[in-house]
Design a protein around this motif. Structure first.
Motif, mmCIF file in Angstrom:
data_model
loop_
_atom_site.group_PDB
_atom_site.id
_atom_site.type_symbol
_atom_site.label_atom_id
_atom_site.label_comp_id
_atom_site.label_asym_id
_atom_site.label_seq_id
_atom_site.Cartn_x
_atom_site.Cartn_y
_atom_site.Cartn_z
ATOM 1 N N PHE A 70 1.798 1.646 -14.651
ATOM 2 C CA PHE A 70 1.859 2.597 -13.541
ATOM 3 C C PHE A 70 3.252 2.515 -12.927
ATOM 4 O O PHE A 70 3.876 1.440 -12.903
ATOM 5 N N GLN A 73 4.931 4.166 -7.598
ATOM 6 C CA GLN A 73 4.024 4.839 -6.649
ATOM 7 C C GLN A 73 2.563 4.742 -7.093
ATOM 8 O O GLN A 73 1.683 5.360 -6.485
ATOM 9 N N GLY A 74 2.313 3.963 -8.139
ATOM 10 C CA GLY A 74 0.940 3.765 -8.600
ATOM 11 C C GLY A 74 0.394 4.911 -9.421
ATOM 12 O O GLY A 74 -0.827 5.088 -9.483
ATOM 13 N N ARG A 75 1.267 5.659 -10.106
ATOM 14 C CA ARG A 75 0.816 6.770 -10.949
ATOM 15 C C ARG A 75 0.827 6.325 -12.410
ATOM 16 O O ARG A 75 1.796 5.724 -12.883
ATOM 17 N N PRO A 126 -7.355 6.766 -15.836
ATOM 18 C CA PRO A 126 -6.867 8.024 -15.254
ATOM 19 C C PRO A 126 -6.024 8.813 -16.239
ATOM 20 O O PRO A 126 -5.468 8.264 -17.198
ATOM 21 N N GLY A 130 -2.281 10.109 -12.850
ATOM 22 C CA GLY A 130 -3.409 9.752 -12.001
ATOM 23 C C GLY A 130 -3.174 8.461 -11.227
ATOM 24 O O GLY A 130 -2.233 7.712 -11.493
ATOM 25 N N ARG A 131 -4.053 8.187 -10.292
ATOM 26 C CA ARG A 131 -3.892 7.050 -9.393
ATOM 27 C C ARG A 131 -4.301 5.737 -10.061
ATOM 28 O O ARG A 131 -5.209 5.698 -10.887
ATOM 29 N N ASP A 134 -7.938 4.722 -9.796
ATOM 30 C CA ASP A 134 -8.920 5.346 -10.682
ATOM 31 C C ASP A 134 -9.176 4.530 -11.943
ATOM 32 O O ASP A 134 -10.080 4.872 -12.721
#
Length: 349
Positions: A70, A73-75, A126, A130-131, A134
């Motif tokens: 990720f 920003q945690g994506r 995700p 996505g986060r 998730d």
């Protein structure tokens, strides 16, 4: 003359050699600013020494690891899987930036196929972008029955699940690659239970009792915390009866496998082991598993663990209950191959 170089040819050869050397060394640092085409990323290594043996058992226990990447920003960006037979490391090619890493590992290769026999740990991954929140691991259960989901085991043990992550992002810069070591925590627990009624002639048999474990650990989050939204019911995946040599008295035995066991701030949320006598419908045993298993946390005088660290490091427990007058009088708690044992009276819990 044939074989002799002119001054012009010699200069061209020297210049060509210099250009080649500059290209070959451009990824090694030095004075060059343009690093396009250079390899950068994270060299990930794994270990599994977060156990009571305090030994790295990664190669002996873990079969496959998937690392989920990720951004800062945690994506979600990508995932990469390695077969642990090929080594205990993994290189992930990444551009300059900051990254969070989440590792999920199994003893066998992960399939995510709910049609296979036995309960599966199913990953919810995700989509790109996505986060991180998730990413979860959900233990396969049956339909909701009065707010409780029963784990379907089909008489088989759970595949072992490990988890690791980097709570602080790993930085990748233009100088090449960075190292990241992930320490795995084993989430899957094996709990062996035996029951002996001291008042019953002939001993105890597994068919006399209903043994269950209830907990809210059916869903694990990206940081290995327990979601806690649903209550799950575990039943033994195998039961049998044993008797000492030369004795007619038998002991009822059962094997459980569960997901991660957590000490909660609210004791009402803790996992509970219940042993109900079928004939009377009375619960001879109804105890908090974190309290019971965590009571061994101070057994090793050289290592003082908190209750949660002890539960996370341990994975193989044995509980021997002795009943009298319709309730348990004492239990012997034994910890795996270390052979640590402690006798606990009912009044101590």
């Amino acid at each position: 003359m044939k074989g002799n170089w002119t001054i012009r040819q010699l200069c061209a050869a020297v210049l060509g050699a210099c250009a080649a050397a500059m290209t070959a060394t451009s990824c090694a640092g030095f004075i060059f600013d343009d690093r396009s085409g250079c390899v950068s990323g994270v060299q990930v290594s794994f270990r599994y020494d977060y156990n009571l043996q305090r030994a790295d058992m990664f190669e002996e226990h873990v079969g496959e690891v998937t690392v989920y990447v990720f951004d800062g920003q945690g994506r979600f960006i990508l995932s990469q899987t390695t077969d642990c037979d090929s080594g205990s490391g993994l290189f992930i090619d990444l551009q300059e930036g900051s990254y969070y890493l989440v590792a999920l590992a199994h003893q066998d290769s992960y399939t995510g196929d709910p049609s296979l026999p036995g309960a599966q740990f199913i990953r919810t991954v995700p989509d790109p972008g996505g986060r991180m929140a998730d990413l979860q691991v959900v233990l396969e259960c049956g339909e909701d029955q009065d707010g409780i989901f029963k784990v379907r085991h089909d008489g088989l043990p759970l595949d072992t699940l490990w988890h690791a992550w980097t709570p602080v992002p790993v930085s990748v810069d233009r100088t090449g690659y960075t190292d990241a070591e992930l320490s795995l925590v084993r989430d899957t627990k094996r709990i062996s239970v035996s029951v002996r009624d001291l008042d019953r002639k002939g001993g105890s048999r597994a068919e006399y009792y209903e043994l269950t474990v209830t907990d809210c650990n059916g869903r694990l989050c990206y940081d290995n915390s327990v979601d806690g939204a649903d209550t799950v019911l575990y039943t033994p995946y195998i039961t049998w009866n044993t008797a000492a040599e030369g004795s007619y008295d038998s002991t009822a035995r059962a094997e459980f496998m569960t997901s991660r066991i957590v000490c909660h701030d609210d004791p009402a949320e803790d996992a509970r082991l219940r042993i109900v006598e079928k004939a009377s419908g009375r619960a001879a045993v109804d105890v908090s598993l974190p309290d019971l298993l965590g009571s061994m946390a101070g057994y090793d005088e050289l290592q003082r663990y908190s209750s949660q660290e002890f539960l996370d490091r341990g994975y193989d427990y044995s509980l021997s209950f002795y009943l009298s007058g319709g309730e348990w009088k004492y239990v012997t708690v034994t910890i795996g191959v270390l052979g640590w044992s402690r006798k606990i009276q009912n009044v101590d819990i």
